[in-house]
Design a protein around this motif. Sequence first.
Motif, short mmCIF file in Angstrom:
data_model
loop_
_atom_site.label_atom_id
_atom_site.label_comp_id
_atom_site.label_asym_id
_atom_site.label_seq_id
_atom_site.Cartn_x
_atom_site.Cartn_y
_atom_site.Cartn_z
N UNK A 26 0.82 -1.20 0.00
CA UNK A 26 0.00 0.00 0.00
C UNK A 26 0.85 1.26 0.00
N UNK A 27 1.90 1.30 0.84
CA UNK A 27 2.70 2.52 0.93
C UNK A 27 3.49 2.74 -0.35
N UNK A 28 3.98 1.69 -0.97
CA UNK A 28 4.72 1.85 -2.22
C UNK A 28 3.80 2.28 -3.35
N UNK A 29 2.56 1.80 -3.35
CA UNK A 29 1.60 2.23 -4.36
C UNK A 29 1.27 3.72 -4.20
N UNK A 30 1.00 4.13 -2.97
CA UNK A 30 0.70 5.54 -2.73
C UNK A 30 1.88 6.44 -3.01
N UNK A 31 3.08 6.00 -2.63
CA UNK A 31 4.30 6.79 -2.88
C UNK A 31 4.57 6.91 -4.37
N UNK A 32 4.40 5.82 -5.12
CA UNK A 32 4.61 5.87 -6.57
C UNK A 32 3.61 6.80 -7.23
N UNK A 33 2.36 6.74 -6.81
CA UNK A 33 1.35 7.64 -7.36
C UNK A 33 1.70 9.09 -7.06
N UNK A 34 2.11 9.38 -5.83
CA UNK A 34 2.49 10.74 -5.47
C UNK A 34 3.68 11.22 -6.29
N UNK A 35 4.67 10.34 -6.50
CA UNK A 35 5.86 10.73 -7.25
C UNK A 35 5.53 11.00 -8.71
N UNK A 36 4.66 10.18 -9.30
CA UNK A 36 4.27 10.37 -10.69
C UNK A 36 3.51 11.68 -10.89
N UNK A 37 2.85 12.14 -9.86
CA UNK A 37 2.15 13.43 -9.94
C UNK A 37 3.08 14.59 -9.62
N UNK A 38 3.92 14.43 -8.59
CA UNK A 38 4.69 15.56 -8.06
C UNK A 38 5.88 15.93 -8.94
N UNK A 39 6.61 14.96 -9.47
CA UNK A 39 7.82 15.27 -10.21
C UNK A 39 7.52 16.00 -11.53
N UNK A 40 6.63 15.48 -12.39
CA UNK A 40 6.33 16.24 -13.61
C UNK A 40 5.72 17.61 -13.31
#
Length: 229
Positions: A26-40
């Motif tokens: 769960x934490x890796x899924x949420x972190x990956x989603x946040x990173x895909x939104x935040x970095x671009x």
Amino acid sequence: NNPAAVARPYNGRPTFFSQIQTSLQTVLSGFLLASLLAIPAGILIGLSPLSYSAVNPLIQLLKPVSPLAWLPLITIVVSASYPTDGTFSRSYLVSVFTVALCSLWPTLINTIVGVSQVPADLQNVSKVLRLNWYRHVRAIVLPSAVPMIFTGLRLSLGIAWMVLIAAEMLAQNPGLGKFVWDEFQNGSSDSLARICVAVGVIGFIGLILDRLMLALQKAVSWDKSVQLR
């Protein structure tokens, strides 16, 4: 073809290790989603001072909101919009979205700062070489911003893990947070020892996640001379 030999699914109470696995997924899924939104988004905003001036008040407005406030709102939205027979369980989606929404801000802010602080000399090199937007970002912006981006990612991952445990306790979603809460409610003589073990495991996993992110930063850093600590 003996029916008695057919393995039946385990329907009992989740084990401690299975709840660790659930929390990590769960934490890796949420972190990956946040990173895909935040970095671009951070790259686009950091390249435009006007965009930063427009978006910064919204960031400062949403960043301090506690996961305790986001959790009921996300639960209502997911319950109203996602079917009960969907691919993922509602509790999983609630935890993932809560983690993503609360943990994306450090990565977003650090990406914006890193992109906006590219040295003027490198900016001039890009102009002399007449690099297009994509090559400018890839060859000039990202190598300069990577240290700041990874600082944001490390902070975001730590916040994601902390938020997930709290969300699992409050929403009674499967995972380590629910394990701790169930033991607290149990009140048996062994509950204190189990809670202490769970707290130690939570802290140890947080440390391992941070070390893994640091190792990834060293592996992808353009500047190999920088010694990270």
